[in-house]
Write an enzyme that holds these catalytic residues in place. Structure first.
Site, PDB file in Angstrom:
ATOM      1  N   GLY A   1       0.784  -1.226   0.000  1.00 50.85           N
ATOM      2  CA  GLY A   1       0.000   0.000   0.000  1.00 50.85           C
ATOM      3  C   GLY A   1       0.815   1.274   0.000  1.00 50.85           C
TER       4      GLY A   1
ATOM      5  CE  LYS B   1     -12.654   4.140 -14.185  1.00 46.18           C
ATOM      6  NZ  LYS B   1     -13.039   5.560 -14.234  1.00 46.18           N
TER       7      LYS B   1
ATOM      8  CG  HIS C   1      -6.686  -9.033  -3.613  1.00 45.96           C
ATOM      9  ND1 HIS C   1      -5.862  -8.993  -2.514  1.00 45.96           N
ATOM     10  CD2 HIS C   1      -5.881  -9.313  -4.658  1.00 45.96           C
ATOM     11  CE1 HIS C   1      -4.624  -9.248  -2.873  1.00 45.96           C
ATOM     12  NE2 HIS C   1      -4.618  -9.441  -4.177  1.00 45.96           N
TER      13      HIS C   1
ATOM     14  NE  ARG D   1       6.855 -11.196  -1.517  1.00 47.24           N
ATOM     15  CZ  ARG D   1       5.689 -11.180  -0.886  1.00 47.24           C
ATOM     16  NH1 ARG D   1       5.272 -12.277  -0.270  1.00 47.24           N
ATOM     17  NH2 ARG D   1       4.953 -10.096  -0.843  1.00 47.24           N
TER      18      ARG D   1
END
Length: 286
Positions: free
Chosen positions: A100, A136, A143, A226
């Site tokens: 984030g 966008k 998610h 990973r």
């Protein structure tokens, strides 16, 4: 880390789940010291670790990506043109970002320049690279993420389902703190994204991440080069030890199973406990 490996006569290093696992430089140092890096090649880490380049790779492989800039925006004027083309709201993202950081949501044109400045500053401080790109912004997306495994013989599988049409074991975020996933659920999803992994010659374990909009359309978001801390969610429903497979692939072995051999049983939930003090710092003692 290298000194410890040499002192203990280790022939390989598993870099864990954090930034060390996505350090192309560390992978190169391991190679130079004749120590096997348990992960993808440095070139693939650099390519897919750069979110803007990863978007380009996904698009080139024919995988849908969100409308946005082609690579990092060079200046505010270019960013304004991209935002006007794709329409507000947009999201500014750090090319080398994660967690984030270096990310800002922009709802109107007059908010864009300050958001770009703040995102670049945060990206530089966190990752040493100020580059940002635009996408966008989707409101209320799902998610979706899932593991892939690839060996040095060209075999690549996803751990999402036994076939593209059946239900499978992707991980879907169900509850979150701001910008952070707290609960991961194995949920139905097909095997999207193998085109991306194959197109870049991916080896070892990786995590592909997608966004699902309210109309049910999937878009490639990024790839983590990973294993992730949430990987036990996948292991519990597939019975496959992902860390063991990582080590075997790094040792030059081929995958011992094919896509059709992967079977899912039951459901799996992982929860994280976030410990924090909600009191203002002035009220804390000690």
């Amino acid at each position: 880390m290298i000194a410890a490996a040499e002192i203990t006569d280790a022939d390989a290093i598993h870099p864990g789940y954090g930034f060390l696992a996505e350090s192309a430089h560390f992978a190169e140092v391991c190679d130079a010291c004749k120590i096997r890096f348990i992960g993808p090649s440095p070139n693939v880490i650099r390519l897919m670790g750069d979110k803007a380049k990863a978007r380009e790779s996904a698009a080139a492989a024919g995988v849908p990506v969100l409308p946005g800039s082609r690579g990092p925006v060079q200046n505010d004027q270019e960013a304004a043109r991209v935002a006007a083309r794709i329409g507000y709201p947009v999201i500014v993202k750090a090319s080398a970002g994660g967690g984030g950081r270096g990310m800002r949501i922009v709802n109107a044109a007059d908010q864009l320049a300050p958001a770009l400045s703040a995102a670049r500053t945060e990206a530089q401080a966190a990752f040493g690279v100020p580059d940002v790109y635009l996408e966008k912004y989707l409101r209320n997306p799902r998610h979706i993420e899932f593991q892939v495994l690839g060996d040095s013989f060209g075999n690549v599988v996803h751990l999402a389902s036994a076939s593209a049409r059946s239900s499978g074991g992707t991980r879907r975020s169900s509850r979150s703190r701001p910008r952070r996933r707290c609960t991961e659920i194995a949920a139905p999803h097909g095997g999207r994204g193998l085109k991306v992994a194959r197109s870049v010659g991916y080896q070892n374990a990786g995590t592909l991440e997608f966004l699902l909009d309210e109309e049910g359309r999937f878009y490639f978001m990024e790839m983590n080069t990973r294993i992730q801390v949430e990987h036990p969610v996948t292991e519990m429903v597939t019975g496959i030890d992902l860390i063991k497979e990582q080590i075997k692939i790094a040792a030059g072995e081929s995958l011992g199973f094919r896509q059709e051999d992967i079977v899912h049983t039951g459901h799996s939930i992982e929860c994280r406990i976030n410990a924090e003090d909600p009191r203002p710092s002035s009220r804390r003692r000690g």
